[in-house]
Design a protein around this motif. Structure first.
Motif, PDB file in Angstrom:
ATOM      1  N   ARG A  56       0.848  -1.192   0.000  1.00 40.14           N
ATOM      2  CA  ARG A  56       0.000   0.000   0.000  1.00 40.14           C
ATOM      3  C   ARG A  56       0.885   1.244   0.000  1.00 40.14           C
ATOM      4  O   ARG A  56       1.816   1.350   0.800  1.00 40.14           O
ATOM      5  CB  ARG A  56      -0.910   0.013   1.212  1.00 40.14           C
ATOM      6  N   THR A  57       0.557   2.179  -0.879  1.00 37.49           N
ATOM      7  CA  THR A  57       1.362   3.394  -0.989  1.00 37.49           C
ATOM      8  C   THR A  57       0.576   4.623  -0.559  1.00 37.49           C
ATOM      9  O   THR A  57      -0.658   4.643  -0.598  1.00 37.49           O
ATOM     10  CB  THR A  57       1.850   3.594  -2.433  1.00 37.49           C
ATOM     11  N   ASN A  58       1.327   5.639  -0.171  1.00 35.38           N
ATOM     12  CA  ASN A  58       0.735   6.905   0.228  1.00 35.38           C
ATOM     13  C   ASN A  58       1.661   8.010  -0.252  1.00 35.38           C
ATOM     14  O   ASN A  58       2.891   7.894  -0.113  1.00 35.38           O
ATOM     15  CB  ASN A  58       0.583   6.969   1.747  1.00 35.38           C
ATOM     16  N   TYR A  59       1.097   9.072  -0.834  1.00 36.39           N
ATOM     17  CA  TYR A  59       1.897  10.154  -1.390  1.00 36.39           C
ATOM     18  C   TYR A  59       1.428  11.502  -0.863  1.00 36.39           C
ATOM     19  O   TYR A  59       0.233  11.719  -0.629  1.00 36.39           O
ATOM     20  CB  TYR A  59       1.789  10.181  -2.916  1.00 36.39           C
ATOM     21  N   ALA A  60       2.357  12.415  -0.745  1.00 33.47           N
ATOM     22  CA  ALA A  60       1.998  13.800  -0.499  1.00 33.47           C
ATOM     23  C   ALA A  60       1.293  14.333  -1.743  1.00 33.47           C
ATOM     24  O   ALA A  60       1.629  13.954  -2.873  1.00 33.47           O
ATOM     25  CB  ALA A  60       3.249  14.624  -0.212  1.00 33.47           C
ATOM     26  N   ASP A  61       0.327  15.207  -1.541  1.00 32.03           N
ATOM     27  CA  ASP A  61      -0.411  15.761  -2.678  1.00 32.03           C
ATOM     28  C   ASP A  61       0.515  16.444  -3.681  1.00 32.03           C
ATOM     29  O   ASP A  61       0.280  16.402  -4.887  1.00 32.03           O
ATOM     30  CB  ASP A  61      -1.460  16.762  -2.185  1.00 32.03           C
ATOM     31  N   SER A  62       1.573  17.040  -3.177  1.00 33.20           N
ATOM     32  CA  SER A  62       2.471  17.815  -4.039  1.00 33.20           C
ATOM     33  C   SER A  62       3.266  16.947  -5.014  1.00 33.20           C
ATOM     34  O   SER A  62       3.824  17.472  -5.985  1.00 33.20           O
ATOM     35  CB  SER A  62       3.438  18.637  -3.184  1.00 33.20           C
ATOM     36  N   VAL A  63       3.331  15.649  -4.767  1.00 34.25           N
ATOM     37  CA  VAL A  63       4.130  14.774  -5.639  1.00 34.25           C
ATOM     38  C   VAL A  63       3.291  13.733  -6.381  1.00 34.25           C
ATOM     39  O   VAL A  63       3.819  12.990  -7.213  1.00 34.25           O
ATOM     40  CB  VAL A  63       5.256  14.064  -4.859  1.00 34.25           C
ATOM     41  N   ARG A  66       3.700  12.414 -10.104  1.00 39.50           N
ATOM     42  CA  ARG A  66       5.068  12.678 -10.561  1.00 39.50           C
ATOM     43  C   ARG A  66       6.078  11.707  -9.947  1.00 39.50           C
ATOM     44  O   ARG A  66       7.062  11.344 -10.583  1.00 39.50           O
ATOM     45  CB  ARG A  66       5.481  14.107 -10.204  1.00 39.50           C
ATOM     46  N   PHE A  67       5.860  11.315  -8.701  1.00 42.12           N
ATOM     47  CA  PHE A  67       6.777  10.432  -7.990  1.00 42.12           C
ATOM     48  C   PHE A  67       6.139   9.054  -7.827  1.00 42.12           C
ATOM     49  O   PHE A  67       4.924   8.928  -7.664  1.00 42.12           O
ATOM     50  CB  PHE A  67       7.090  10.975  -6.601  1.00 42.12           C
ATOM     51  N   THR A  68       6.987   8.026  -7.849  1.00 45.74           N
ATOM     52  CA  THR A  68       6.530   6.662  -7.621  1.00 45.74           C
ATOM     53  C   THR A  68       7.456   5.964  -6.644  1.00 45.74           C
ATOM     54  O   THR A  68       8.676   5.926  -6.857  1.00 45.74           O
ATOM     55  CB  THR A  68       6.489   5.866  -8.935  1.00 45.74           C
ATOM     56  N   ILE A  69       6.882   5.424  -5.578  1.00 43.48           N
ATOM     57  CA  ILE A  69       7.661   4.665  -4.600  1.00 43.48           C
ATOM     58  C   ILE A  69       7.482   3.182  -4.886  1.00 43.48           C
ATOM     59  O   ILE A  69       6.389   2.732  -5.250  1.00 43.48           O
ATOM     60  CB  ILE A  69       7.240   5.010  -3.159  1.00 43.48           C
ATOM     61  N   THR A  77      15.161  -2.959   0.019  1.00 43.99           N
ATOM     62  CA  THR A  77      15.448  -1.724  -0.696  1.00 43.99           C
ATOM     63  C   THR A  77      14.162  -1.015  -1.090  1.00 43.99           C
ATOM     64  O   THR A  77      13.195  -1.660  -1.507  1.00 43.99           O
ATOM     65  CB  THR A  77      16.280  -2.009  -1.958  1.00 43.99           C
ATOM     66  N   VAL A  78      14.173   0.308  -0.947  1.00 43.42           N
ATOM     67  CA  VAL A  78      13.058   1.125  -1.379  1.00 43.42           C
ATOM     68  C   VAL A  78      13.579   2.150  -2.371  1.00 43.42           C
ATOM     69  O   VAL A  78      14.700   2.648  -2.230  1.00 43.42           O
ATOM     70  CB  VAL A  78      12.355   1.812  -0.186  1.00 43.42           C
ATOM     71  N   TYR A  79      12.759   2.429  -3.378  1.00 41.58           N
ATOM     72  CA  TYR A  79      13.132   3.374  -4.422  1.00 41.58           C
ATOM     73  C   TYR A  79      12.126   4.521  -4.475  1.00 41.58           C
ATOM     74  O   TYR A  79      10.969   4.357  -4.092  1.00 41.58           O
ATOM     75  CB  TYR A  79      13.140   2.691  -5.791  1.00 41.58           C
ATOM     76  N   LEU A  80      12.579   5.640  -4.992  1.00 43.33           N
ATOM     77  CA  LEU A  80      11.690   6.757  -5.256  1.00 43.33           C
ATOM     78  C   LEU A  80      12.032   7.275  -6.649  1.00 43.33           C
ATOM     79  O   LEU A  80      13.101   7.877  -6.841  1.00 43.33           O
ATOM     80  CB  LEU A  80      11.823   7.868  -4.225  1.00 43.33           C
ATOM     81  N   GLN A  81      11.167   7.000  -7.599  1.00 43.93           N
ATOM     82  CA  GLN A  81      11.330   7.519  -8.948  1.00 43.93           C
ATOM     83  C   GLN A  81      10.668   8.889  -9.001  1.00 43.93           C
ATOM     84  O   GLN A  81       9.468   9.009  -8.741  1.00 43.93           O
ATOM     85  CB  GLN A  81      10.690   6.582  -9.981  1.00 43.93           C
TER      86      GLN A  81
END
Length: 115
Positions: A56-63, A66-69, A77-81
């Motif tokens: 399950r993912t959660n993102y800030a509204d500002s990203v 545009r961003f993918t975890i 390992t965790v990534y942030l594209q």
């Protein structure tokens, strides 16, 4: 003890992309969640994105959009594209891991978006 090593930060032009990585190592029994936070100069640290052990993912509204975890469980390992980067994305990005009922922070990696 858990150690986090982040990589992938740098200088990029507006509209560009970067991929951050964070590897957790040490005495880890179970990781429940991994995530990225950021802190710009003079501002408090804020959540960017998180991912749980179930995906399950959660993102800030500002990203959002545009961003993918993402996460590789076997590699801890965790990534942030990060795509379509904006100058306001400039900050130190920190990895955080929730493991064995404790939270661990990485040392941070600088992301600068500027022309």
């Amino acid at each position: 003890q858990v150690q986090l090593v982040e990589s992938g930060g740098g200088l990029v032009q507006p509209g560009g992309s970067l991929r951050l990585s964070c590897v957790a190592s040490g005495s880890i029994f179970s990781i429940s969640a991994m995530g990225w936070y950021r802190q710009a100069p003079g501002k408090p640290r804020e959540l960017v994105a998180t991912i749980t052990s179930s995906g399950r993912t959660n993102y800030a509204d500002s990203v959002k959009g545009r961003f993918t975890i993402s996460r590789e469980k076997v590699k801890n390992t965790v990534y942030l594209q990060m795509n379509s980067l904006k100058p306001e994305d400039t900050a130190v990005y920190y990895c955080k891991v929730e493991a064995d009922s404790r939270g661990y922070w990485g040392q941070g990696t600088q992301v600068t978006v500027s022309s």
